[in-house]
Design a protein around this motif. Sequence first.
Motif, PDB file in Angstrom:
ATOM      1  N   VAL A  55       0.893  -1.435  -0.147  1.00  0.00           N
ATOM      2  CA  VAL A  55       0.129   0.168  -0.154  1.00  0.00           C
ATOM      3  C   VAL A  55       1.080   1.398  -0.468  1.00  0.00           C
ATOM      4  O   VAL A  55       1.879   0.890   0.604  1.00  0.00           O
ATOM      5  N   ARG A  56       0.370   2.780  -0.244  1.00  0.00           N
ATOM      6  CA  ARG A  56       1.148   3.920  -0.341  1.00  0.00           C
ATOM      7  C   ARG A  56      -0.149   4.832   0.213  1.00  0.00           C
ATOM      8  O   ARG A  56      -1.559   4.676   0.125  1.00  0.00           O
ATOM      9  N   LEU A  57       0.211   5.619   0.912  1.00  0.00           N
ATOM     10  CA  LEU A  57      -0.334   6.297   1.540  1.00  0.00           C
ATOM     11  C   LEU A  57      -0.464   8.271   0.307  1.00  0.00           C
ATOM     12  O   LEU A  57       0.207   8.740  -0.450  1.00  0.00           O
ATOM     13  N   GLU A  58      -1.826   8.204   0.591  1.00  0.00           N
ATOM     14  CA  GLU A  58      -2.048  10.033  -0.317  1.00  0.00           C
ATOM     15  C   GLU A  58      -2.792  10.369   0.023  1.00  0.00           C
ATOM     16  O   GLU A  58      -4.455  10.454   0.780  1.00  0.00           O
ATOM     17  N   GLY A  59      -2.307  11.067   1.188  1.00  0.00           N
ATOM     18  CA  GLY A  59      -2.565  12.013   2.110  1.00  0.00           C
ATOM     19  C   GLY A  59      -3.854  11.414   2.919  1.00  0.00           C
ATOM     20  O   GLY A  59      -2.834   9.834   3.925  1.00  0.00           O
ATOM     21  N   GLU A  60      -4.938  10.985   3.486  1.00  0.00           N
ATOM     22  CA  GLU A  60      -5.519  10.295   4.552  1.00  0.00           C
ATOM     23  C   GLU A  60      -5.601   8.929   3.727  1.00  0.00           C
ATOM     24  O   GLU A  60      -6.803   8.044   4.570  1.00  0.00           O
ATOM     25  N   ASN A  61      -5.881   8.684   2.809  1.00  0.00           N
ATOM     26  CA  ASN A  61      -6.539   7.656   1.411  1.00  0.00           C
ATOM     27  C   ASN A  61      -5.466   6.909   1.592  1.00  0.00           C
ATOM     28  O   ASN A  61      -3.676   6.479   1.056  1.00  0.00           O
ATOM     29  N   ILE A  62      -5.515   5.177   2.115  1.00  0.00           N
ATOM     30  CA  ILE A  62      -4.907   4.263   2.223  1.00  0.00           C
ATOM     31  C   ILE A  62      -5.008   3.506   0.361  1.00  0.00           C
ATOM     32  O   ILE A  62      -6.134   3.348   0.072  1.00  0.00           O
ATOM     33  N   VAL A  63      -4.303   3.887  -0.798  1.00  0.00           N
ATOM     34  CA  VAL A  63      -4.113   2.673  -2.004  1.00  0.00           C
ATOM     35  C   VAL A  63      -3.874   1.271  -1.737  1.00  0.00           C
ATOM     36  O   VAL A  63      -2.183   1.848  -1.545  1.00  0.00           O
ATOM     37  N   VAL A  64      -3.385   1.059  -2.392  1.00  0.00           N
ATOM     38  CA  VAL A  64      -3.563  -0.114  -2.827  1.00  0.00           C
ATOM     39  C   VAL A  64      -2.347  -0.719  -4.022  1.00  0.00           C
ATOM     40  O   VAL A  64      -3.735  -0.622  -5.255  1.00  0.00           O
ATOM     41  N   VAL A  65      -1.540  -1.036  -3.872  1.00  0.00           N
ATOM     42  CA  VAL A  65      -0.652  -1.565  -5.664  1.00  0.00           C
ATOM     43  C   VAL A  65      -0.842  -2.047  -5.759  1.00  0.00           C
ATOM     44  O   VAL A  65      -0.611  -2.408  -6.361  1.00  0.00           O
ATOM     45  N   ARG A  66      -0.626  -3.805  -5.079  1.00  0.00           N
ATOM     46  CA  ARG A  66      -0.937  -4.942  -5.279  1.00  0.00           C
ATOM     47  C   ARG A  66      -1.119  -5.427  -4.130  1.00  0.00           C
ATOM     48  O   ARG A  66      -1.260  -5.782  -3.190  1.00  0.00           O
ATOM     49  N   SER A  67      -2.300  -6.251  -4.426  1.00  0.00           N
ATOM     50  CA  SER A  67      -3.283  -7.262  -3.507  1.00  0.00           C
ATOM     51  C   SER A  67      -2.060  -7.914  -2.987  1.00  0.00           C
ATOM     52  O   SER A  67      -1.844  -8.748  -3.993  1.00  0.00           O
ATOM     53  N   GLY A  68      -2.414  -8.773  -1.833  1.00  0.00           N
ATOM     54  CA  GLY A  68      -1.820 -10.184  -1.517  1.00  0.00           C
ATOM     55  C   GLY A  68      -2.597 -10.902   0.022  1.00  0.00           C
ATOM     56  O   GLY A  68      -3.318 -10.753   0.455  1.00  0.00           O
ATOM     57  N   ALA A  69      -1.495 -10.795   0.615  1.00  0.00           N
ATOM     58  CA  ALA A  69      -2.391 -11.921   1.861  1.00  0.00           C
ATOM     59  C   ALA A  69      -2.589 -10.745   3.142  1.00  0.00           C
ATOM     60  O   ALA A  69      -3.543 -11.737   3.830  1.00  0.00           O
TER      61      ALA A  69
END
Length: 188
Positions: free
Chosen positions: A167-181
Amino acid sequence: MILNKCDESSIKICAEFLKNEKILILPTDTVYGFSGIVGKTDEKIRKIKGRAENKPFIQLIGKPEDIFLVTDDFIPRKLLSVWPGPLTIIVHKKENPMETVAVRCPGDEWLRRVIISSGSPIYSTSVNRSGFPVLSKIEEIKKEFEKDVDLIIDAGDSESSIPSTIVRLEGENIVVVRSGAVDVENIQ
């Protein structure tokens, strides 16, 4: 050299190899990874893997709070609640906030002890040649890479392992870069 993870001296031996800038194949809580000391072994790992210089490696840390040695970013409590575990968080580097780095505190206690004993974060990148599938059977790993690395830790096959969620953080949002465990949507 090949050593069984259960060997009582495996943590000490791995830490010494890492301190001496050797390249290891280590089992993680997800898949086997090429590992070496951060900032000192990336070129060696890239050569073995055949990986482009512009594609960074995940850095593994020994304790969740060690992420704050790497970044000044605010990390939501819900993400830190998953650590140790198979979640990788992309953060801005403390020494250069224009650059990012992917950091994970692995769920495997043995591996965390290796990292802590080595005195440094370590790189981890899946065991495969770039462009080819990740190797999960220990005998295939040995056959393909025994001559390329200094030490392989045998913990058996990792066939059922799922890679970490990134995941990466964009301000208050958590963005999933790669789905996994880790299913980020269901973290409390």
